[in-house]
Scaffold this motif. Structure first.
Motif, PDB file in Angstrom:
ATOM      1  N   PRO A  16      21.944  78.060  63.113  1.00 37.52           N
ATOM      2  CA  PRO A  16      20.787  78.281  62.344  1.00 37.52           C
ATOM      3  C   PRO A  16      20.161  79.633  62.331  1.00 37.52           C
ATOM      4  CG  PRO A  16      20.293  77.134  64.271  1.00 37.52           C
ATOM      5  CD  PRO A  16      21.829  77.356  64.525  1.00 37.52           C
ATOM      6  N   GLU A  17      19.761  80.140  61.231  1.00 34.57           N
ATOM      7  CA  GLU A  17      19.021  81.130  60.860  1.00 34.57           C
ATOM      8  C   GLU A  17      17.635  81.255  61.601  1.00 34.57           C
ATOM      9  OE1 GLU A  17      17.242  84.094  57.444  1.00 34.57           O
ATOM     10  OE2 GLU A  17      18.965  82.766  56.945  1.00 34.57           O
ATOM     11  N   ALA A  43      17.142  75.706  59.861  1.00 32.65           N
ATOM     12  CA  ALA A  43      17.579  76.139  58.403  1.00 32.65           C
ATOM     13  C   ALA A  43      18.772  76.813  58.672  1.00 32.65           C
ATOM     14  CB  ALA A  43      16.427  76.918  57.861  1.00 32.65           C
ATOM     15  N   PHE A  44      19.840  76.695  57.775  1.00 32.79           N
ATOM     16  CA  PHE A  44      21.107  77.299  57.945  1.00 32.79           C
ATOM     17  C   PHE A  44      21.177  78.023  56.587  1.00 32.79           C
ATOM     18  CE2 PHE A  44      21.248  73.568  60.355  1.00 32.79           C
ATOM     19  CZ  PHE A  44      21.868  74.066  61.580  1.00 32.79           C
ATOM     20  N   ARG A  45      22.050  79.396  56.613  1.00 28.88           N
ATOM     21  CA  ARG A  45      22.569  80.035  55.425  1.00 28.88           C
ATOM     22  C   ARG A  45      23.638  79.048  54.880  1.00 28.88           C
ATOM     23  NH1 ARG A  45      23.156  85.512  57.834  1.00 28.88           N
ATOM     24  NH2 ARG A  45      21.213  85.746  58.551  1.00 28.88           N
ATOM     25  N   TYR A  76      19.713  72.262  56.031  1.00 29.76           N
ATOM     26  CA  TYR A  76      18.766  72.053  57.306  1.00 29.76           C
ATOM     27  C   TYR A  76      19.077  70.957  58.122  1.00 29.76           C
ATOM     28  CZ  TYR A  76      16.349  68.088  54.965  1.00 29.76           C
ATOM     29  OH  TYR A  76      16.092  66.845  54.379  1.00 29.76           O
ATOM     30  N   TYR A 126      11.197  75.463  52.957  1.00 26.37           N
ATOM     31  CA  TYR A 126      12.471  75.571  53.083  1.00 26.37           C
ATOM     32  C   TYR A 126      12.898  75.483  51.408  1.00 26.37           C
ATOM     33  CZ  TYR A 126      17.013  73.048  52.626  1.00 26.37           C
ATOM     34  OH  TYR A 126      18.412  73.034  52.427  1.00 26.37           O
ATOM     35  N   TRP A 133      18.754  79.903  51.951  1.00 25.15           N
ATOM     36  CA  TRP A 133      19.012  78.983  52.721  1.00 25.15           C
ATOM     37  C   TRP A 133      19.865  77.863  51.970  1.00 25.15           C
ATOM     38  CZ3 TRP A 133      13.868  78.160  55.665  1.00 25.15           C
ATOM     39  CH2 TRP A 133      13.423  78.578  56.494  1.00 25.15           C
ATOM     40  N   ARG A 134      20.718  77.187  52.773  1.00 23.87           N
ATOM     41  CA  ARG A 134      21.526  76.318  51.967  1.00 23.87           C
ATOM     42  C   ARG A 134      21.268  74.700  52.502  1.00 23.87           C
ATOM     43  NH1 ARG A 134      26.931  79.329  49.678  1.00 23.87           N
ATOM     44  NH2 ARG A 134      25.397  80.750  48.434  1.00 23.87           N
ATOM     45  N   GLU A 150      17.920  83.816  64.904  1.00 23.86           N
ATOM     46  CA  GLU A 150      19.575  83.327  64.982  1.00 23.86           C
ATOM     47  C   GLU A 150      19.980  83.271  66.489  1.00 23.86           C
ATOM     48  OE1 GLU A 150      22.574  84.844  62.014  1.00 23.86           O
ATOM     49  OE2 GLU A 150      20.747  85.782  60.938  1.00 23.86           O
TER      50      GLU A 150
END
Length: 114
Positions: free
Chosen positions: A64-65, A56-58, A43, A31, A40-41, A86
Motif C-alpha cells: 500500500p502507498e 490504498a494502492f497504486r 483499496y 480515495y 490510486w487504483r 509506503e
C-alpha cells in the motif's frame, strides 16, 4: 411478574474496531479524488479486534502507498489515528482524522497543480 432475570453475559465475544459512517465517508471521498487524479487504483479494508485500517494502492499487486489506521487504544496518548507511508513509516499521528488525512490531500493538490 416482578422478577427481573438478568441476561447472561457472553464471555469471549470479540469486539471489532470499525470506522464510523462519517469517518469512512471522509476516507472514501479522498480515495475517490485520488482515483480521479490517477494516483490510486485499489483499496483494502481490515477490521480487527484491536484496530481498523484502510490501505490504498497504486496497483493491486504492490504494497500500500498509504495506510490509515484507527487504534482506539491510543486515544488518550498520541491519538487514535495513524497514517503510514509506503515503507511502514509513520507520516502523521493525531486525534483528528481530518488532520491526519491533510498530508495526503496536500499531495493530491500538488498532483493536480502539476
Amino acid at each position: 411478574m416482578n422478577n427481573i432475570i438478568p441476561l447472561p453475559v457472553t464471555t469471549g465475544a470479540v469486539r471489532q474496531v470499525a470506522f464510523t459512517r462519517i469517518e469512512l465517508d471522509r476516507i472514501m471521498s479522498l480515495y475517490g479524488r485520488m482515483v480521479a487524479a490517477g494516483l490510486w487504483r485499489d483499496y483494502a479494508l481490515e477490521l480487527g479486534a484491536k484496530h481498523a485500517s484502510f490501505s490504498a494502492f497504486r496497483r493491486s499487486a504492490e504494497n500500500p502507498e498509504v495506510r490509515v489506521v484507527k487504534d482506539p487504544a491510543l486515544r488518550q496518548r498520541q491519538g487514535e489515528w495513524v497514517l503510514y507511508g509506503e515503507g511502514g513509516v509513520v507520516l502523521k499521528r493525531g486525534h483528528d482524522l481530518a488532520g491526519v488525512l491533510a498530508v495526503v490531500e496536500r499531495r493530491l493538490m500538488k498532483a493536480i497543480d502539476a
